[in-house]
Write a protein that holds these residues in place. Structure first.
Motif, mmCIF file in Angstrom:
data_model
loop_
_atom_site.group_PDB
_atom_site.id
_atom_site.type_symbol
_atom_site.label_atom_id
_atom_site.label_comp_id
_atom_site.label_asym_id
_atom_site.label_seq_id
_atom_site.Cartn_x
_atom_site.Cartn_y
_atom_site.Cartn_z
ATOM 1 N N GLY A 10 0.817 -1.199 0.000
ATOM 2 C CA GLY A 10 0.000 0.000 0.000
ATOM 3 C C GLY A 10 0.849 1.246 0.000
ATOM 4 N N LEU A 11 0.195 2.366 0.222
ATOM 5 C CA LEU A 11 0.858 3.660 0.294
ATOM 6 C C LEU A 11 1.009 4.050 1.760
ATOM 7 C CD1 LEU A 11 1.874 6.320 -0.983
ATOM 8 C CD2 LEU A 11 -0.516 7.084 -1.030
ATOM 9 N N VAL A 12 2.220 4.396 2.136
ATOM 10 C CA VAL A 12 2.491 4.748 3.521
ATOM 11 C C VAL A 12 3.485 5.895 3.560
ATOM 12 C CG1 VAL A 12 4.346 3.049 3.742
ATOM 13 C CG2 VAL A 12 3.089 3.783 5.780
ATOM 14 N N GLN A 13 3.410 6.698 4.586
ATOM 15 C CA GLN A 13 4.370 7.785 4.743
ATOM 16 C C GLN A 13 5.689 7.256 5.286
ATOM 17 O OE1 GLN A 13 2.448 10.773 7.215
ATOM 18 N NE2 GLN A 13 1.771 11.895 5.387
ATOM 19 N N ALA A 14 6.739 7.962 5.021
ATOM 20 C CA ALA A 14 8.049 7.597 5.557
ATOM 21 C C ALA A 14 7.966 7.480 7.074
ATOM 22 C CB ALA A 14 9.084 8.638 5.163
ATOM 23 N N GLY A 15 8.595 6.420 7.582
ATOM 24 C CA GLY A 15 8.539 6.146 9.013
ATOM 25 C C GLY A 15 7.433 5.190 9.398
ATOM 26 N N GLY A 16 6.533 4.918 8.467
ATOM 27 C CA GLY A 16 5.412 4.037 8.739
ATOM 28 C C GLY A 16 5.773 2.566 8.628
ATOM 29 N N SER A 17 4.751 1.726 8.782
ATOM 30 C CA SER A 17 4.945 0.284 8.773
ATOM 31 C C SER A 17 3.921 -0.401 7.881
ATOM 32 C CB SER A 17 4.806 -0.283 10.196
ATOM 33 O OG SER A 17 5.775 0.252 11.061
ATOM 34 N N LEU A 18 4.304 -1.538 7.370
ATOM 35 C CA LEU A 18 3.409 -2.419 6.620
ATOM 36 C C LEU A 18 3.783 -3.856 6.928
ATOM 37 C CD1 LEU A 18 3.291 -0.804 3.049
ATOM 38 C CD2 LEU A 18 1.381 -0.963 4.657
ATOM 39 N N ARG A 19 2.803 -4.741 6.800
ATOM 40 C CA ARG A 19 3.067 -6.167 6.945
ATOM 41 C C ARG A 19 2.597 -6.883 5.696
ATOM 42 N NH1 ARG A 19 0.290 -10.975 10.345
ATOM 43 N NH2 ARG A 19 2.154 -12.191 10.862
ATOM 44 N N LEU A 20 3.543 -7.502 5.024
ATOM 45 C CA LEU A 20 3.238 -8.234 3.805
ATOM 46 C C LEU A 20 3.026 -9.715 4.111
ATOM 47 C CD1 LEU A 20 5.894 -6.727 1.356
ATOM 48 C CD2 LEU A 20 3.650 -5.806 2.033
ATOM 49 N N SER A 21 2.178 -10.334 3.315
ATOM 50 C CA SER A 21 1.939 -11.773 3.427
ATOM 51 C C SER A 21 2.123 -12.416 2.065
ATOM 52 C CB SER A 21 0.517 -12.050 3.925
ATOM 53 O OG SER A 21 0.294 -11.506 5.197
ATOM 54 N N CYS A 22 2.548 -13.652 2.072
ATOM 55 C CA CYS A 22 2.690 -14.421 0.835
ATOM 56 C C CYS A 22 2.231 -15.842 1.110
ATOM 57 C CB CYS A 22 4.127 -14.425 0.359
ATOM 58 S SG CYS A 22 4.438 -15.575 -1.010
ATOM 59 N N ARG A 23 1.177 -16.239 0.441
ATOM 60 C CA ARG A 23 0.641 -17.585 0.621
ATOM 61 C C ARG A 23 1.011 -18.442 -0.572
ATOM 62 N NH1 ARG A 23 -4.157 -20.531 -0.283
ATOM 63 N NH2 ARG A 23 -4.596 -21.999 1.413
ATOM 64 N N SER A 35 7.507 -26.357 4.233
ATOM 65 C CA SER A 35 8.284 -26.177 5.452
ATOM 66 C C SER A 35 9.750 -26.527 5.277
ATOM 67 C CB SER A 35 7.671 -26.993 6.589
ATOM 68 O OG SER A 35 7.701 -28.365 6.295
ATOM 69 N N MET A 36 10.090 -27.361 4.321
ATOM 70 C CA MET A 36 11.476 -27.765 4.145
ATOM 71 C C MET A 36 12.264 -26.796 3.268
ATOM 72 S SD MET A 36 11.413 -30.890 1.347
ATOM 73 C CE MET A 36 10.318 -31.895 2.311
ATOM 74 N N ASN A 37 11.572 -25.799 2.695
ATOM 75 C CA ASN A 37 12.242 -24.844 1.812
ATOM 76 C C ASN A 37 12.621 -23.563 2.521
ATOM 77 O OD1 ASN A 37 12.196 -26.294 -0.631
ATOM 78 N ND2 ASN A 37 10.053 -25.772 -0.943
ATOM 79 N N THR A 38 13.764 -23.004 2.116
ATOM 80 C CA THR A 38 14.087 -21.634 2.474
ATOM 81 C C THR A 38 13.231 -20.721 1.603
ATOM 82 O OG1 THR A 38 16.352 -22.116 3.145
ATOM 83 C CG2 THR A 38 15.879 -19.866 2.459
ATOM 84 N N MET A 39 12.598 -19.757 2.245
ATOM 85 C CA MET A 39 11.758 -18.803 1.526
ATOM 86 C C MET A 39 12.371 -17.416 1.621
ATOM 87 S SD MET A 39 9.348 -20.582 0.220
ATOM 88 C CE MET A 39 8.245 -19.267 -0.330
ATOM 89 N N ASP A 77 4.726 -19.099 8.761
ATOM 90 C CA ASP A 77 3.774 -19.967 9.441
ATOM 91 C C ASP A 77 3.603 -21.179 8.541
ATOM 92 O OD1 ASP A 77 1.600 -21.297 10.499
ATOM 93 O OD2 ASP A 77 0.557 -19.459 11.075
ATOM 94 N N ASN A 78 4.302 -22.251 8.861
ATOM 95 C CA ASN A 78 4.277 -23.427 7.999
ATOM 96 C C ASN A 78 2.889 -24.071 7.930
ATOM 97 O OD1 ASN A 78 6.999 -23.179 7.325
ATOM 98 N ND2 ASN A 78 7.648 -24.437 9.060
ATOM 99 N N ALA A 79 2.131 -23.944 9.002
ATOM 100 C CA ALA A 79 0.779 -24.512 8.995
ATOM 101 C C ALA A 79 -0.118 -23.813 7.976
ATOM 102 C CB ALA A 79 0.167 -24.417 10.383
ATOM 103 N N LYS A 80 0.205 -22.563 7.688
ATOM 104 C CA LYS A 80 -0.586 -21.786 6.728
ATOM 105 C C LYS A 80 0.124 -21.625 5.392
ATOM 106 C CE LYS A 80 -2.969 -19.090 10.294
ATOM 107 N NZ LYS A 80 -3.272 -17.729 10.816
ATOM 108 N N ASN A 81 1.303 -22.248 5.242
ATOM 109 C CA ASN A 81 2.072 -22.123 3.999
ATOM 110 C C ASN A 81 2.265 -20.651 3.623
ATOM 111 O OD1 ASN A 81 2.088 -25.058 3.459
ATOM 112 N ND2 ASN A 81 -0.120 -24.748 3.170
ATOM 113 N N THR A 82 2.575 -19.855 4.618
ATOM 114 C CA THR A 82 2.623 -18.408 4.441
ATOM 115 C C THR A 82 3.910 -17.833 5.006
ATOM 116 O OG1 THR A 82 0.200 -18.256 4.525
ATOM 117 C CG2 THR A 82 1.435 -16.238 4.950
ATOM 118 N N VAL A 83 4.434 -16.861 4.282
ATOM 119 C CA VAL A 83 5.610 -16.105 4.704
ATOM 120 C C VAL A 83 5.182 -14.658 4.898
ATOM 121 C CG1 VAL A 83 7.988 -15.489 4.152
ATOM 122 C CG2 VAL A 83 7.031 -17.624 3.296
#
Length: 120
Positions: A10-23, A35-39, A77-83
Motif C-alpha cells: 500500500g501507500l504509507v508515509q516515511a517512518g510508517g509500517s506495513l506487513r506483507l503476506s505471501c501464501r 516447510s522444508m524450503n528456504t523462503m 507460518d508453515n501450517a498456513k504455507n505463508t511467509v
C-alpha cells in the motif's frame, strides 16, 4: 503448479509500517514441501533489477539485506504455507513491488507481487 499470492502492500508515509503476506499453494508445494524450503522476499523498484531482501530457512534462521537490516522482519507460518514481512521505519527508497519465492532456486514462476509505495 505452484501459486504465490502476495498481499499487504500500500501507500504509507516515511517512518510508517506495513506487513506483507505471501501464501503458497499447489499440490507438492505445501505442507512439508513448504516447510522444508528456504523462503525469501524480493523487491523490484521501477527500472531496477529484482533484489533479495530477506530469507528464512526451515529452522527459522533469518538473513537480511544490509539496506533493511534492523527494520524488516521475515517470519513464516508453515501450517498456513505463508511467509510474512514486517516492515518498519519505511523509507522512500523502499518503494518497490515485493515478491516472495523459494530461495535460492525459485519455483520457476512468480506471483503478481504487492506494491509498496513510501512517500516522503
Amino acid at each position: 503448479q505452484v501459486q504465490l499470492v502476495e498481499s499487504g502492500g500500500g501507500l504509507v508515509q516515511a517512518g510508517g509500517s506495513l506487513r506483507l503476506s505471501c501464501r503458497v499453494s499447489g499440490t507438492f508445494y505445501t505442507g512439508s514441501f513448504f516447510s522444508m524450503n528456504t523462503m525469501a522476499w524480493y523487491r523490484q523498484a521501477t527500472g531496477k533489477q529484482r533484489e533479495l531482501v530477506a530469507t528464512i530457512m526451515p529452522g527459522h534462521t533469518t538473513n537480511y539485506a544490509e539496506s533493511v537490516n534492523g527494520r524488516y522482519t521475515i517470519s513464516r507460518d508453515n501450517a498456513k504455507n505463508t511467509v510474512y514481512l514486517q516492515m518498519n521505519s519505511l523509507k522512500p527508497e523502499d518503494t518497490a513491488v515485493y515478491y516472495c519465492n523459494r530461495h535460492p532456486d525459485d519455483y520457476g514462476r512468480w506471483g503478481q507481487g504487492t506494491q509498496v509505495t513510501v512517500s516522503s
